[in-house]
Motif scaffolding. Structure first.
Motif, PDB file in Angstrom:
ATOM      1  N   GLY A   1       0.847  -1.178   0.000  1.00 55.45           N
ATOM      2  CA  GLY A   1       0.000   0.000   0.000  1.00 55.45           C
ATOM      3  C   GLY A   1       0.889   1.237   0.000  1.00 55.45           C
ATOM      4  N   ARG A   2       0.457   2.439  -0.298  1.00 55.12           N
ATOM      5  CA  ARG A   2      -0.960   2.684  -0.475  1.00 55.12           C
ATOM      6  C   ARG A   2      -1.488   2.190  -1.814  1.00 55.12           C
ATOM      7  NH1 ARG A   2      -3.435   8.289   1.688  1.00 55.12           N
ATOM      8  NH2 ARG A   2      -2.586   8.297   3.787  1.00 55.12           N
ATOM      9  N   TYR A   3      -0.625   2.097  -2.815  1.00 52.21           N
ATOM     10  CA  TYR A   3      -1.130   1.683  -4.113  1.00 52.21           C
ATOM     11  C   TYR A   3      -0.202   0.637  -4.716  1.00 52.21           C
ATOM     12  CZ  TYR A   3      -3.932   2.037  -8.336  1.00 52.21           C
ATOM     13  OH  TYR A   3      -4.802   1.754  -9.367  1.00 52.21           O
ATOM     14  N   ALA A   4      -0.714  -0.591  -4.849  1.00 52.22           N
ATOM     15  CA  ALA A   4       0.072  -1.672  -5.427  1.00 52.22           C
ATOM     16  C   ALA A   4       0.361  -1.398  -6.893  1.00 52.22           C
ATOM     17  CB  ALA A   4      -0.683  -3.000  -5.283  1.00 52.22           C
ATOM     18  N   ASN A   5       1.540  -1.825  -7.315  1.00 53.75           N
ATOM     19  CA  ASN A   5       1.991  -1.718  -8.698  1.00 53.75           C
ATOM     20  C   ASN A   5       2.408  -0.285  -9.024  1.00 53.75           C
ATOM     21  OD1 ASN A   5       2.425  -2.540 -11.516  1.00 53.75           O
ATOM     22  ND2 ASN A   5       1.046  -4.229 -11.042  1.00 53.75           N
ATOM     23  N   ARG A   6       2.514   0.015 -10.293  1.00 54.40           N
ATOM     24  CA  ARG A   6       3.184   1.233 -10.727  1.00 54.40           C
ATOM     25  C   ARG A   6       2.225   2.390 -11.015  1.00 54.40           C
ATOM     26  NH1 ARG A   6       5.987  -3.174 -11.911  1.00 54.40           N
ATOM     27  NH2 ARG A   6       8.250  -3.100 -11.635  1.00 54.40           N
TER      28      ARG A   6
ATOM     29  N   THR B   1      -2.656  18.565  -8.295  1.00 52.64           N
ATOM     30  CA  THR B   1      -1.643  17.597  -8.683  1.00 52.64           C
ATOM     31  C   THR B   1      -0.911  17.093  -7.445  1.00 52.64           C
ATOM     32  OG1 THR B   1      -1.305  18.603 -10.862  1.00 52.64           O
ATOM     33  CG2 THR B   1       0.476  17.231 -10.000  1.00 52.64           C
ATOM     34  N   TYR B   2      -0.833  15.777  -7.325  1.00 55.87           N
ATOM     35  CA  TYR B   2      -0.143  15.158  -6.195  1.00 55.87           C
ATOM     36  C   TYR B   2       1.149  14.529  -6.692  1.00 55.87           C
ATOM     37  CZ  TYR B   2      -4.331  15.809  -3.399  1.00 55.87           C
ATOM     38  OH  TYR B   2      -5.387  16.373  -2.714  1.00 55.87           O
ATOM     39  N   GLU B   3       2.259  14.902  -6.069  1.00 54.81           N
ATOM     40  CA  GLU B   3       3.565  14.344  -6.403  1.00 54.81           C
ATOM     41  C   GLU B   3       3.915  13.252  -5.396  1.00 54.81           C
ATOM     42  OE1 GLU B   3       6.419  17.469  -6.624  1.00 54.81           O
ATOM     43  OE2 GLU B   3       5.436  18.464  -8.320  1.00 54.81           O
ATOM     44  N   LEU B   4       4.218  12.069  -5.913  1.00 51.75           N
ATOM     45  CA  LEU B   4       4.504  10.910  -5.078  1.00 51.75           C
ATOM     46  C   LEU B   4       6.011  10.665  -5.005  1.00 51.75           C
ATOM     47  CD1 LEU B   4       1.775   8.525  -6.567  1.00 51.75           C
ATOM     48  CD2 LEU B   4       1.525  10.205  -4.721  1.00 51.75           C
TER      49      LEU B   4
ATOM     50  N   HIS C   1       4.525   0.261  -5.836  1.00 50.31           N
ATOM     51  CA  HIS C   1       4.088  -0.257  -4.532  1.00 50.31           C
ATOM     52  C   HIS C   1       4.067   0.814  -3.438  1.00 50.31           C
ATOM     53  CE1 HIS C   1       3.759  -4.105  -6.257  1.00 50.31           C
ATOM     54  NE2 HIS C   1       4.983  -4.564  -6.032  1.00 50.31           N
ATOM     55  N   GLY C   2       3.773   2.057  -3.815  1.00 49.41           N
ATOM     56  CA  GLY C   2       3.592   3.109  -2.821  1.00 49.41           C
ATOM     57  C   GLY C   2       4.813   3.939  -2.532  1.00 49.41           C
ATOM     58  N   GLY C   3       5.955   3.636  -3.187  1.00 49.29           N
ATOM     59  CA  GLY C   3       7.161   4.419  -2.961  1.00 49.29           C
ATOM     60  C   GLY C   3       7.868   4.022  -1.683  1.00 49.29           C
ATOM     61  N   ALA C   4       8.749   4.899  -1.225  1.00 50.62           N
ATOM     62  CA  ALA C   4       9.546   4.600  -0.038  1.00 50.62           C
ATOM     63  C   ALA C   4       8.708   4.548   1.228  1.00 50.62           C
ATOM     64  CB  ALA C   4      10.658   5.641   0.112  1.00 50.62           C
ATOM     65  N   SER C   5       7.487   5.069   1.184  1.00 52.11           N
ATOM     66  CA  SER C   5       6.578   5.020   2.344  1.00 52.11           C
ATOM     67  C   SER C   5       5.667   3.798   2.300  1.00 52.11           C
ATOM     68  CB  SER C   5       5.735   6.299   2.411  1.00 52.11           C
ATOM     69  OG  SER C   5       6.552   7.423   2.636  1.00 52.11           O
ATOM     70  N   ASP C   6       6.034   2.810   1.506  1.00 50.42           N
ATOM     71  CA  ASP C   6       5.232   1.598   1.365  1.00 50.42           C
ATOM     72  C   ASP C   6       4.999   0.933   2.711  1.00 50.42           C
ATOM     73  OD1 ASP C   6       3.933  -0.585   0.162  1.00 50.42           O
ATOM     74  OD2 ASP C   6       5.805  -1.713   0.082  1.00 50.42           O
TER      75      ASP C   6
ATOM     76  N   GLY D   1      -0.762  12.753   3.354  1.00 51.38           N
ATOM     77  CA  GLY D   1       0.519  13.144   2.774  1.00 51.38           C
ATOM     78  C   GLY D   1       1.577  12.065   2.772  1.00 51.38           C
ATOM     79  N   ASP D   2       1.351  10.934   3.438  1.00 51.94           N
ATOM     80  CA  ASP D   2       2.331   9.843   3.412  1.00 51.94           C
ATOM     81  C   ASP D   2       2.596   9.417   1.971  1.00 51.94           C
ATOM     82  OD1 ASP D   2       2.719   9.742   6.108  1.00 51.94           O
ATOM     83  OD2 ASP D   2       1.591   7.888   6.449  1.00 51.94           O
ATOM     84  N   GLY D   3       3.854   9.459   1.578  1.00 54.05           N
ATOM     85  CA  GLY D   3       4.220   9.078   0.220  1.00 54.05           C
ATOM     86  C   GLY D   3       3.684  10.014  -0.839  1.00 54.05           C
ATOM     87  N   GLY D   4       3.038  11.099  -0.414  1.00 57.01           N
ATOM     88  CA  GLY D   4       2.420  12.042  -1.337  1.00 57.01           C
ATOM     89  C   GLY D   4       0.933  11.833  -1.529  1.00 57.01           C
ATOM     90  N   PHE D   5       0.350  10.783  -0.929  1.00 57.82           N
ATOM     91  CA  PHE D   5      -1.062  10.460  -1.116  1.00 57.82           C
ATOM     92  C   PHE D   5      -1.936  11.306  -0.189  1.00 57.82           C
ATOM     93  CE2 PHE D   5       1.034   6.739  -2.779  1.00 57.82           C
ATOM     94  CZ  PHE D   5       0.234   6.334  -3.836  1.00 57.82           C
ATOM     95  N   PRO D   6      -3.089  11.742  -0.673  1.00 59.91           N
ATOM     96  CA  PRO D   6      -3.991  12.516   0.177  1.00 59.91           C
ATOM     97  C   PRO D   6      -4.784  11.646   1.134  1.00 59.91           C
ATOM     98  CG  PRO D   6      -4.964  12.245  -2.006  1.00 59.91           C
ATOM     99  CD  PRO D   6      -3.581  11.644  -2.067  1.00 59.91           C
TER     100      PRO D   6
END
Length: 341
Positions: free
Chosen positions: A77-82, A94-97, A107-112, A136-141
């Motif tokens: 999480g937060r979002y599996a895959n690319r 615009t959200y920057e991850l 797989h959610g970046g370094a905050s996976d 805001g974790d990993g850039g996600f709202p």
């Protein structure tokens, strides 16, 4: 069911206690789960000779997971895959991850979630892992609360149930990243047979980012030996890294069989698709007295999930989790034996 759940101390990480939980059914088969990454550590089930064995890749101690770079057994999480270009637009913003796969997010970046310490509850025969992810974790709202519930039945079925809620519109896509190897110690999965109830895949480029096209699957699995589907390109084996769109109303999503041991795995899910990954880049190291590195094709991932990069592909079903709505999906892993002919 008559599952018993026990726990033991398993070390510390990020200054917090880590535990190893054992879910054991009436026949003695058991699974092990740690609250570090809500990770599936082992699945111990019998072969056709009633000999028990672990059928996923896992580490014997916490250190293995602290150094792992392949998400072995973890909750994603937060979002599996690319996610292409490590970002998306939502509600006019615009959200920057976090980019951790070139310019993309995987797989959610370094905050996976694979390196997060989950809270836990034991409710009778259920083990529940709980996690709060801040806005805001990993850039996600959104402040997001996730509950991952594990149940282990007398029929050797592991059910993984994801429920989540956010206080802002967000995108969410959770899965488990177990690497299956039904042989209990075999060094690859090439002699396994695989069936996936899907005829189409999401087309993707060399960077595994979707093009937006849905195409017929170039590699179909109909109880097919995996080794027969591994191609040699540029002098090295190249396996399968593809998102399969599951057929509607199929009795199961996928079935993995190991003829030598007789073990089988049947996967059912509420998700619309499954990412099949044959472990081409598997290289995490076992940190025990018999230290060695996991090898490519030593395990197979069958990651049930939403479409990759759906927020940037209007052609795909959108994996939007509206604020205050409940995310509610499951993955069921049923371990069994081949029928005697």
């Amino acid at each position: 069911m008559s599952t018993t759940i026990t726990r033991k101390a398993w070390g510390t990480a990020h200054g917090e206690d880590v535990f190893l939980f054992t879910l054991r059914n009436s026949a003695g088969a058991f699974v092990e789960i740690t609250n570090y990454g809500a990770t599936l550590v082992s699945v111990n089930v019998p072969d056709r000779n009633s000999t028990p064995g672990n059928v996923i890749i896992g580490f014997p101690d916490l250190d293995g997971y602290l150094h792992d770079t392949c998400y072995i057994g973890s909750t994603i999480g937060r979002y599996a895959n690319r996610i292409s270009n490590a970002g998306f637009d939502l509600n006019g913003r615009t959200y920057e991850l976090e980019a951790n796969d070139g310019v993309n997010t995987n797989h959610g970046g370094a905050s996976d979630f694979n390196s997060k310490i989950f809270g836990f509850e034991i409710n009778d025969e259920e083990l529940v892992m709980v996690l709060h992810s801040n806005d805001g974790d990993g850039g996600f709202p959104g402040n997001l609360s996730l509950r991952v519930t594990y149940t282990w039945s007398d029929l050797n079925a592991l059910n993984i149930h994801y429920k989540a809620v956010s206080d802002k519109d967000t995108f969410a896509n959770f899965t488990n990243h177990a690497y299956f190897n039904l042989s209990n110690g075999g060094l690859d999965i090439l002699d396994h047979q695989l069936e996936i109830n899907a005829g189409k895949i999401v087309d993707a480029g060399d960077d595994y980012i979707p093009t937006g096209k849905i195409i017929p699957a170039a590699v179909l699995f109909d109880n097919t030996r995996l080794g027969d589907k591994i191609a040699i390109k540029a002098g090295r084996p190249k396996g399968i890294n593809a998102y399969y769109i599951l057929n509607n109303n199929a009795p199961f999503a996928a079935k993995l069989t190991h003829p030598t041991s007789g073990r089988t795995l049947t996967v059912t899910t509420s998700y619309p698709g499954m990412f099949c990954y044959t472990g081409d880049y598997l290289n995490s190291q076992y940190l025990n007295t018999n230290s060695r590195t996991c090898q490519p094709f030593e395990g197979l991932c069958l990651e049930c999930q939403y479409y990759p990069d759906s927020m940037n592909r209007p052609e795909f079903p959108l994996a939007l989790l509206p604020k205050h709505h409940v995310y509610d999906e499951f993955i069921n892993l049923k371990f069994g034996l081949m029928s005697v002919k």
